[in-house]
Structures are given as C-alpha cells and as structure tokens.
Design an enzyme around this catalytic site. Structure first.
Site, PDB file in Angstrom:
ATOM      1  N   ALA A  72       0.821  -1.217   0.000  1.00 34.87           N
ATOM      2  CA  ALA A  72       0.000   0.000   0.000  1.00 34.87           C
ATOM      3  C   ALA A  72       0.854   1.266   0.000  1.00 34.87           C
ATOM      4  CB  ALA A  72      -0.925   0.006   1.215  1.00 34.87           C
ATOM      5  N   GLU A  73       1.991   1.214   0.669  1.00 32.10           N
ATOM      6  CA  GLU A  73       2.830   2.407   0.810  1.00 32.10           C
ATOM      7  C   GLU A  73       3.692   2.695  -0.415  1.00 32.10           C
ATOM      8  OE1 GLU A  73       2.896   4.725   3.014  1.00 32.10           O
ATOM      9  OE2 GLU A  73       1.859   3.897   4.734  1.00 32.10           O
TER      10      GLU A  73
END
Length: 199
Positions: A72-73
């Site tokens: 996600a990052e």
C-alpha cells in the site's frame, strides 16, 4: 469466374484465420482461469520475503500485514520519497523514523539508508508498527490506521467515539485518506494470506 473463385478462396482463408485466432484466444483465457493462482501471484507478488519474515518475527508481527503495508505504501519500490517527505519501502516520515531509530537503538541509520535499503526500511517500519500495536492494545486495525494518520489522531477518534477501532466501522474514520488506506491494507493482507499461506 476466376475472380469469383479467388474471392471465395480469400473468404475461406479469412474465416480459417478468424477461427484459429478465436480458438487461440479461448485456449489462452482457459489457461488463465485454470492457472489463476499463477495470475494472482503475478498480480500480487511479495518481494523481500526474507527481510519481511525476519523483521516480522523480530517484533511478533504477521508477515502478511507487513507485506500489505509495503504494498500500500510503496508497491515494493525502494528509493521512494512521497510529496510529504515519507521515505523508503514503508514510507516513514523522517521525524517518525528518527524517533524509532533513537528508541530502538538502531545505530547509524540515515535517511538515505531508509530511502534506498529495503532491509532497513522494513526493520524500522516493523518496529514502529509493533509499537503502534502496543499503544492500541494489539488492535491491528487501529494500529494500521495510526500508521497512516498518526497515533494522536487515532487516539482522539477512539476517545471521542468517532470510530470504535474495528474493521466493521472503518467507514466512520474521519480522514478519507486513512479510511481508504485501512481498506487497501486489509484487502492486500487478506489477499496475501490466501495466496501465500505458508509465508
């Protein structure tokens, strides 16, 4: 007459080619469905498995969750720096990273190392994620929300009753970015648990 025969032959060739390509396409689609695990692994890879396993083990975390946060990052891209200044695979803000480095006693870790070295980013990010789990009584969802919004904001939401810290009420998280972040992280987390049960 000769022209008619040539036209008929051309049409037949075109039909044969179309059939061939339709059969080829059908075979390809069938293969994708039969080998959907292969396709899913291709769409949802996990890189740096050994580093993730080691850091997750060091801090009693689920490696699937660490991998989901990385996905996600940064989508596993080292060298990244967000427009807000977050660094590396786990996209830690420099102030947060410096606090972790000092508290955890990681010697000689620089911003450049955090930005470019997967092993260091994963270790520092995992330590921080573990500290968030501790702050929020092992509530995984609240810890992930705090990873994005900061522990102070999440604590305010919980104390004010704006959000109860559960996945069922994630729609109540006041920050839209954090709401979507939590949903995205747990989507990847569940996907990884299905695809990589032995991870």
């Amino acid at each position: 007459m000769i022209q008619k025969m040539q036209m008929t032959k051309r049409r037949r060739r075109i039909r044969v080619k179309k059939r061939f390509f339709l059969i080829l396409l059908a075979a390809f689609l069938s293969l994708l469905f039969l080998k959907s695990d292969w396709l899913a692994h291709w769409m949802y890879p996990i890189h740096y498995k050994a580093d993730i396993r080691a850091s997750a083990s060091n801090y009693g975390l689920e490696p699937h969750l660490v991998a989901a946060i990385i996905r996600a990052e940064s989508n596993y891209e080292t060298g990244r720096e967000s427009h807000k200044g977050a660094l590396g695979l786990m996209q830690l803000m420099p102030d947060t990273a410096h606090w972790v480095v000092e508290r955890a006693g990681f010697n000689k870790v620089t911003d450049d190392m955090l930005r470019h070295r997967a092993d260091i980013s994963i270790e520092v990010g995992s330590w921080y994620l573990d500290s968030l789990h501790t702050q929020f009584d092992q509530n995984q969802v609240a810890a992930v929300a705090a990873y994005n919004a900061g522990p102070g904001n999440v604590r305010k939401w919980l104390e004010a009753g704006s959000w109860d810290g559960s996945m069922d009420t994630v729609k109540d998280i006041p920050f839209g970015e954090t709401r979507h972040y939590v949903q995205r992280v747990f989507y990847y987390y569940n996907k990884y648990k299905d695809l990589y049960p032995e991870f």
